[in-house]
Write a protein that holds these residues in place. Sequence first.
Motif, mmCIF file in Angstrom:
data_model
loop_
_atom_site.group_PDB
_atom_site.id
_atom_site.type_symbol
_atom_site.label_atom_id
_atom_site.label_comp_id
_atom_site.label_asym_id
_atom_site.label_seq_id
_atom_site.Cartn_x
_atom_site.Cartn_y
_atom_site.Cartn_z
ATOM 1 N N LYS A 173 0.656 -1.144 0.150
ATOM 2 C CA LYS A 173 0.056 -0.106 0.058
ATOM 3 C C LYS A 173 0.901 1.226 -0.036
ATOM 4 O O LYS A 173 0.569 2.360 -0.509
ATOM 5 C CB LYS A 173 -0.828 -0.063 1.247
ATOM 6 N N ILE A 182 -5.015 3.737 5.510
ATOM 7 C CA ILE A 182 -5.078 2.358 5.323
ATOM 8 C C ILE A 182 -4.822 1.598 6.544
ATOM 9 O O ILE A 182 -3.789 1.910 7.334
ATOM 10 C CB ILE A 182 -4.223 2.005 4.230
ATOM 11 N N ASN A 192 -9.567 2.647 4.338
ATOM 12 C CA ASN A 192 -9.397 1.174 3.621
ATOM 13 C C ASN A 192 -9.059 0.258 4.934
ATOM 14 O O ASN A 192 -7.829 0.363 5.499
ATOM 15 C CB ASN A 192 -8.518 0.974 2.562
ATOM 16 N N PRO A 220 -12.755 -5.751 3.122
ATOM 17 C CA PRO A 220 -13.100 -4.854 2.240
ATOM 18 C C PRO A 220 -14.584 -4.428 2.244
ATOM 19 O O PRO A 220 -14.887 -3.345 1.839
ATOM 20 C CB PRO A 220 -13.090 -5.766 0.916
ATOM 21 N N SER A 276 -14.710 -1.147 4.171
ATOM 22 C CA SER A 276 -13.923 -0.151 3.692
ATOM 23 C C SER A 276 -14.735 1.003 2.591
ATOM 24 O O SER A 276 -15.664 0.593 2.207
ATOM 25 C CB SER A 276 -12.750 -0.898 2.770
ATOM 26 N N HIS A 279 -11.752 0.390 -2.328
ATOM 27 C CA HIS A 279 -10.913 -0.852 -2.503
ATOM 28 C C HIS A 279 -9.754 -0.263 -3.484
ATOM 29 O O HIS A 279 -10.065 0.539 -4.256
ATOM 30 C CB HIS A 279 -11.637 -1.853 -3.252
#
Length: 214
Positions: A27, A77, A101, A106, A109, A112
């Motif tokens: 990420k 994240i 996120n 998911p 979140s 994505h």
Amino acid sequence: MELYPINLKLAGRRCAVVGGGAVAERKVRTMLAAGARVHVFSPMLTPGLSRVYKDGRLHWTPRAYQPGDLHNFFIVICATDQAEVNRQAAAEARSAGALVNLADSPELSDFHVPAQITRGDLLITVATGGGSPALARRLKEDIAARYGPEYGEYLALVAKVRADMKNRLATAREREGFWRETIDPDVLNLLKNGKFTEAEERIRHAACCAGSES
């Protein structure tokens, strides 16, 4: 649930990653490539993230996330190996106005991160709504094999002649003719085979011919 596709400009934006493992590293690298200012909260970093930190490209708080850490970030994240910590961090970040996120959830979140193929300025993404990362990776591999570096090189050449093209091609019909002539297998094959000068000449010739049409 339908998702709204969007490409975000992260240059100069403050983004945070909670966690310092392999997922966090992926990420972080993606956001740094987009020009983000990334801050990692984690007691430890992967060797790859440590090198990025030593290069001065990363801000790092060498401890676990604590409440109060996640204010004034655009994206957060949450990528630790502890689900409860991820959820706590996500709740704080979201309440502070960040897009969140959760790498392990998911469905919780705000967005994505799709699988992506980059060829210069060409960006192709593949998403499955978090339903099957394995399928996304497989499709990414198939698309990457189909669209090679020559597509990025094509865009770079077009950018190089864009100003001249705008002067020559005053009408929508002329511009349409230009794109039709240049986006073809011959130009792409020239680029694929390293014949950049010939490809540029062909693009410029197409612009001249389009501009001379009545």
